[in-house]
Design a protein around this motif. Structure first.
Motif, PDB file in Angstrom:
ATOM      1  N   PRO A 156      10.114 -25.596  66.263  1.00 52.46           N
ATOM      2  CA  PRO A 156      10.753 -25.437  64.957  1.00 52.46           C
ATOM      3  C   PRO A 156       9.722 -25.449  63.833  1.00 52.46           C
ATOM      4  O   PRO A 156       8.738 -26.185  63.878  1.00 52.46           O
ATOM      5  CB  PRO A 156      11.676 -26.650  64.861  1.00 52.46           C
ATOM      6  N   LYS A 157       9.925 -24.605  62.851  1.00 51.22           N
ATOM      7  CA  LYS A 157       9.029 -24.544  61.707  1.00 51.22           C
ATOM      8  C   LYS A 157       9.512 -25.546  60.663  1.00 51.22           C
ATOM      9  O   LYS A 157      10.693 -25.609  60.353  1.00 51.22           O
ATOM     10  CB  LYS A 157       9.021 -23.143  61.116  1.00 51.22           C
ATOM     11  N   THR A 158       8.579 -26.325  60.152  1.00 49.26           N
ATOM     12  CA  THR A 158       8.948 -27.273  59.111  1.00 49.26           C
ATOM     13  C   THR A 158       8.984 -26.542  57.774  1.00 49.26           C
ATOM     14  O   THR A 158       8.071 -25.776  57.446  1.00 49.26           O
ATOM     15  CB  THR A 158       7.954 -28.437  59.044  1.00 49.26           C
ATOM     16  N   GLN A 159      10.034 -26.775  57.035  1.00 49.90           N
ATOM     17  CA  GLN A 159      10.193 -26.130  55.748  1.00 49.90           C
ATOM     18  C   GLN A 159      10.390 -27.204  54.690  1.00 49.90           C
ATOM     19  O   GLN A 159      11.123 -28.168  54.901  1.00 49.90           O
ATOM     20  CB  GLN A 159      11.390 -25.191  55.758  1.00 49.90           C
ATOM     21  N   ASP A 160       9.739 -27.022  53.559  1.00 56.71           N
ATOM     22  CA  ASP A 160       9.899 -27.942  52.445  1.00 56.71           C
ATOM     23  C   ASP A 160      11.040 -27.425  51.583  1.00 56.71           C
ATOM     24  O   ASP A 160      10.933 -26.380  50.948  1.00 56.71           O
ATOM     25  CB  ASP A 160       8.605 -28.024  51.635  1.00 56.71           C
ATOM     26  N   VAL A 161      12.138 -28.168  51.584  1.00 56.42           N
ATOM     27  CA  VAL A 161      13.294 -27.771  50.805  1.00 56.42           C
ATOM     28  C   VAL A 161      13.375 -28.707  49.605  1.00 56.42           C
ATOM     29  O   VAL A 161      13.684 -29.885  49.737  1.00 56.42           O
ATOM     30  CB  VAL A 161      14.584 -27.841  51.640  1.00 56.42           C
ATOM     31  N   ASN A 162      13.078 -28.172  48.431  1.00 56.38           N
ATOM     32  CA  ASN A 162      13.097 -28.951  47.206  1.00 56.38           C
ATOM     33  C   ASN A 162      14.023 -28.235  46.230  1.00 56.38           C
ATOM     34  O   ASN A 162      13.680 -27.191  45.688  1.00 56.38           O
ATOM     35  CB  ASN A 162      11.682 -29.073  46.624  1.00 56.38           C
ATOM     36  N   VAL A 163      15.200 -28.815  46.006  1.00 50.93           N
ATOM     37  CA  VAL A 163      16.199 -28.182  45.160  1.00 50.93           C
ATOM     38  C   VAL A 163      16.361 -29.016  43.902  1.00 50.93           C
ATOM     39  O   VAL A 163      16.577 -30.223  43.964  1.00 50.93           O
ATOM     40  CB  VAL A 163      17.550 -28.067  45.899  1.00 50.93           C
ATOM     41  N   ASP A 164      16.250 -28.359  42.744  1.00 42.90           N
ATOM     42  CA  ASP A 164      16.439 -29.023  41.456  1.00 42.90           C
ATOM     43  C   ASP A 164      17.592 -28.326  40.751  1.00 42.90           C
ATOM     44  O   ASP A 164      17.510 -27.136  40.430  1.00 42.90           O
ATOM     45  CB  ASP A 164      15.156 -28.928  40.620  1.00 42.90           C
ATOM     46  N   VAL A 165      18.669 -29.073  40.525  1.00 40.30           N
ATOM     47  CA  VAL A 165      19.850 -28.495  39.910  1.00 40.30           C
ATOM     48  C   VAL A 165      20.033 -29.113  38.536  1.00 40.30           C
ATOM     49  O   VAL A 165      20.248 -30.313  38.412  1.00 40.30           O
ATOM     50  CB  VAL A 165      21.102 -28.740  40.782  1.00 40.30           C
ATOM     51  N   ASN A 166      19.949 -28.288  37.500  1.00 36.13           N
ATOM     52  CA  ASN A 166      20.177 -28.727  36.127  1.00 36.13           C
ATOM     53  C   ASN A 166      21.384 -27.990  35.583  1.00 36.13           C
ATOM     54  O   ASN A 166      21.357 -26.773  35.415  1.00 36.13           O
ATOM     55  CB  ASN A 166      18.954 -28.431  35.246  1.00 36.13           C
ATOM     56  N   LEU A 167      22.440 -28.734  35.290  1.00 39.08           N
ATOM     57  CA  LEU A 167      23.659 -28.130  34.775  1.00 39.08           C
ATOM     58  C   LEU A 167      23.879 -28.570  33.337  1.00 39.08           C
ATOM     59  O   LEU A 167      23.567 -29.709  32.974  1.00 39.08           O
ATOM     60  CB  LEU A 167      24.856 -28.546  35.631  1.00 39.08           C
ATOM     61  N   PRO A 168      24.458 -27.706  32.516  1.00 36.66           N
ATOM     62  CA  PRO A 168      24.762 -28.121  31.143  1.00 36.66           C
ATOM     63  C   PRO A 168      25.898 -29.137  31.133  1.00 36.66           C
ATOM     64  O   PRO A 168      26.740 -29.157  32.033  1.00 36.66           O
ATOM     65  CB  PRO A 168      25.178 -26.820  30.463  1.00 36.66           C
TER      66      PRO A 168
END
Length: 63
Positions: A40-52
């Motif tokens: 398996p390939k390691t993936q860096d999942v970095n999610v930044d959610v900015n909502l008004p």
């Protein structure tokens, strides 16, 4: 007395089909339990959610 001296030719076809099913199940089990040899390939999942900021609408005749 008449005895059936057939060699069971019909059972040979059935044995071939069952053997094929066993081989297919062995291949499927290998991919399911051993991961199929794929690393398996390691993936860096970095999610930044900015909502008004959401505000409720003002009511008519209210403060």
């Amino acid at each position: 007395m008449a005895e059936n001296s057939s060699s069971g030719g019909g059972n040979a076809g059935l044995a071939f089909i069952v053997g094929g099913v066993v081989v297919v199940l062995a291949i499927v089990a290998y991919f399911v339990f051993a991961g199929g040899g794929m690393t398996p390939k390691t993936q860096d999942v970095n999610v930044d959610v900015n909502l008004p900021k959401v505000e409720a609408p003002s009511l008519p005749g209210g403060n």
